[in-house]
Design an enzyme around this catalytic site. Structure first.
Site, PDB file in Angstrom:
ATOM      1  N   HIS A   1       0.829  -1.221   0.085  1.00 34.65           N
ATOM      2  CA  HIS A   1      -0.141   0.063   0.076  1.00 34.65           C
ATOM      3  C   HIS A   1       0.922   1.353   0.141  1.00 34.65           C
ATOM      4  O   HIS A   1       1.842   1.318   0.630  1.00 34.65           O
ATOM      5  CB  HIS A   1      -0.890   0.030   1.315  1.00 34.65           C
ATOM      6  CG  HIS A   1      -2.070   0.882   1.184  1.00 34.65           C
ATOM      7  ND1 HIS A   1      -1.932   2.133   1.317  1.00 34.65           N
ATOM      8  CD2 HIS A   1      -3.328   0.790   0.800  1.00 34.65           C
ATOM      9  CE1 HIS A   1      -3.117   2.926   1.116  1.00 34.65           C
ATOM     10  NE2 HIS A   1      -4.124   2.121   0.596  1.00 34.65           N
TER      11      HIS A   1
ATOM     12  N   ASP B   1      -8.074  -5.498   0.200  1.00 28.81           N
ATOM     13  CA  ASP B   1      -8.534  -6.209  -0.979  1.00 28.81           C
ATOM     14  C   ASP B   1      -8.125  -7.474  -1.027  1.00 28.81           C
ATOM     15  O   ASP B   1      -8.559  -8.531  -1.604  1.00 28.81           O
ATOM     16  CB  ASP B   1      -7.724  -5.607  -2.461  1.00 28.81           C
ATOM     17  CG  ASP B   1      -8.647  -4.298  -2.567  1.00 28.81           C
ATOM     18  OD1 ASP B   1      -9.547  -4.197  -2.257  1.00 28.81           O
ATOM     19  OD2 ASP B   1      -7.697  -3.463  -3.139  1.00 28.81           O
TER      20      ASP B   1
END
Ligand code: ACO
Length: 431
Positions: free
Chosen positions: A308, A366
């Site tokens: 991320h 996700d």
């Protein structure tokens, strides 16, 4: 509007310039370089905006080192545990948690706007059946400005309010319609007695021949997916919405632009890409091969659902999502599913592997959301549309904030030009 807390000095050649420093409520200080070009005739260079604050905002805060995500100051874990999506929508839009009366009024307003204009059904029919639901959503959400042009005056606060409610209320209906259309089933109208998440599940899974009774555990899991994705600071799709909106474009068009951006596999498309990757890996014994590929500089392959831009410790949403995944899989009695085994083993190996540890690559939201959605019965093509409908509130809250910011300007980055310098045209006969 923030005021400077101290002054930094920038020395360039033989001149020194004052650069005001602003201090946020939380997070690192920010250098205010707005006057730098006028004063020093230089730009700053920051591809991917890794060091650039593009706006002031009061909505969401992420501390990537602590793995912290706050909506209007409230930790995401507390909201996921104690709140629900529509309350979070109110919080994100208006800044404070609602009283019981305010919440009821808000829920009524959203619930009374869930149907879409009947003419939109015809609009859907113009798409190919095999179109990706995200392609359909970009088109249909953009087309809302044609169906609801009575709320597109961005300078009118009441229009902005009506658009916000319409957007939040109708986007689950549009996502469910995109799904139904893609599988050749009739559209299912919303049912106002159901909660926001139960209504969405029913619109996706009911058929005229047989109703769909929503299981409360799946309803809660879907609601959590929505809450966890509701907003996330100035990410790529939100920045896209703001940039599109900075020109005065109407909110439906801006959110269609955000949906287009979200679709990419480096952003919201990662949940679909992640599950497809888990399926491609197929069996636990093939994991080392894929880990090796992810580490190979000459191979573009990346472990989807890992890493991320901001979280460099863990993604707090992933923690909550993992709990939800366990609840849903237990409810549905899914224990020996091969994809799940691959996911669990991949997570274990990657968390111990020095490459991933050193680069601070942790499973992101996700990684787990796809597992839940698949267990609920959604095809992978619906994963990103569900992300989009969940994020709609964040986009609209950020868009509203941007429009009411007195310091707002059209977004117009500059560039470091490295092309040819001015040169004279030569006619084709002389080349
Ligand atoms: N697998 C393998 N290596 C990775 C991964 C990954 N998933 N992510 C980053 N890296 C490596 C990069 O190769 C790079 O290595 P280097 O320093 O040796 O060149 C280093 O880690 C840093 O990566 P960057 O791409 O520079 O980090 P950035 O902040 O730009 O990217 C991103 C973040 C796009 C999320 C990236 O981690 C990625 O592509 N992940 C996979 C896709 C994904 O899951 N996206 C969902 C994000 S969450 C969301 O949108 C809800």
């Amino acid at each position: 509007m923030s005021t400077p807390t101290r002054i930094a000095k920038l020395t360039l050649d033989d001149k020194t310039y004052d650069v005001p420093v602003m201090s946020p409520t939380a997070g690192p200080d920010v250098l205010d370089i707005r006057k730098l070009y006028a004063q020093a005739d230089v730009f700053t260079f920051d591809p991917g905006f890794t060091s650039t604050a593009s706006c002031e905002s009061t909505i969401t805060y992420i501390d990537g080192d602590k793995g912290e995500l706050l909506y209007r100051g409230y930790p995401i874990e507390q909201l996921a545990e104690q709140s629900h999506h529509l309350e979070v929508c109110y919080l994100l839009l208006y800044g404070e948690l609602p009283t019981a009366a305010q919440l009821q009024d808000f829920e009524n307003r959203v619930t009374r706007h869930t149907m879409v204009h009947e003419q939109m059904h015809n609009f859907f029919r113009g798409f190919r059946r095999d179109a990706h639901p995200m392609a359909t959503m970009v088109g249909v959400v953009g087309a809302m400005s044609a169906f609801y042009h009575d709320s597109t005056d961005v300078n009118d606060p009441w229009h902005r309010e009506v658009s916000a409610i319409r957007m939040i209320a109708k986007i689950p209906t549009i996502a469910a319609m995109a799904y139904k259309y893609s599988i050749g089933q009739p559209f299912v109208y919303p049912k106002n007695e159901l909660s926001y998440s139960a209504n969405f599940l029913r619109m996706c899974f009911a058929v005229p021949a047989e109703d769909y009774v929503v299981n409360p555990i799946l309803e809660k899991a879907m609601d959590r997916i929505m809450m966890l994705h509701a907003d996330h600071e100035q990410n790529a799709s939100t920045s896209t919405v703001r940039l599109a909106g900075s020109s005065g474009a109407n909110p439906f068009a801006c959110i269609a632009a955000g949906i287009a951006c979200l679709w990419g596999p480096a952003h919201g498309g990662a949940n679909q890409a992640c599950l497809e990757m888990l399926r491609e890996i197929g069996t636990v014994d093939r994991i080392p091969e894929f880990i090796a590929r992810a580490k190979d500089k000459n191979d573009p392959f990346r472990l989807m659902g890992f890493g991320h831009r901001v979280y460099k410790n863990f993604d707090p949403r992933a923690k909550v999502m993992k709990e939800s995944a366990d609840e849903v899989l237990n409810l549905l009695g899914i224990h020996d599913n091969e994809t799940l085994k691959v996911a669990k083993e991949l997570e274990r190996i990657a968390l111990e592997d020095p490459y991933f540890v050193e680069k601070k690559l942790y499973p992101n939201v996700d990684f787990y959301s796809g597992i839940i959605l698949e267990a609920m019965g959604f095809p992978t093509s619906m994963f990103t549309p569900i992300f989009a409908l969940s994020r709609a509130v964040g986009w609209i809250a950020q868009w509203k904030e941007m429009i009411s910011d007195p310091a707002g300007k059209i977004g117009r980055p500059r560039q470091l030009y490295i092309g040819a310098a001015a040169r004279d045209y030569t006619p084709v006969s002389a080349r």
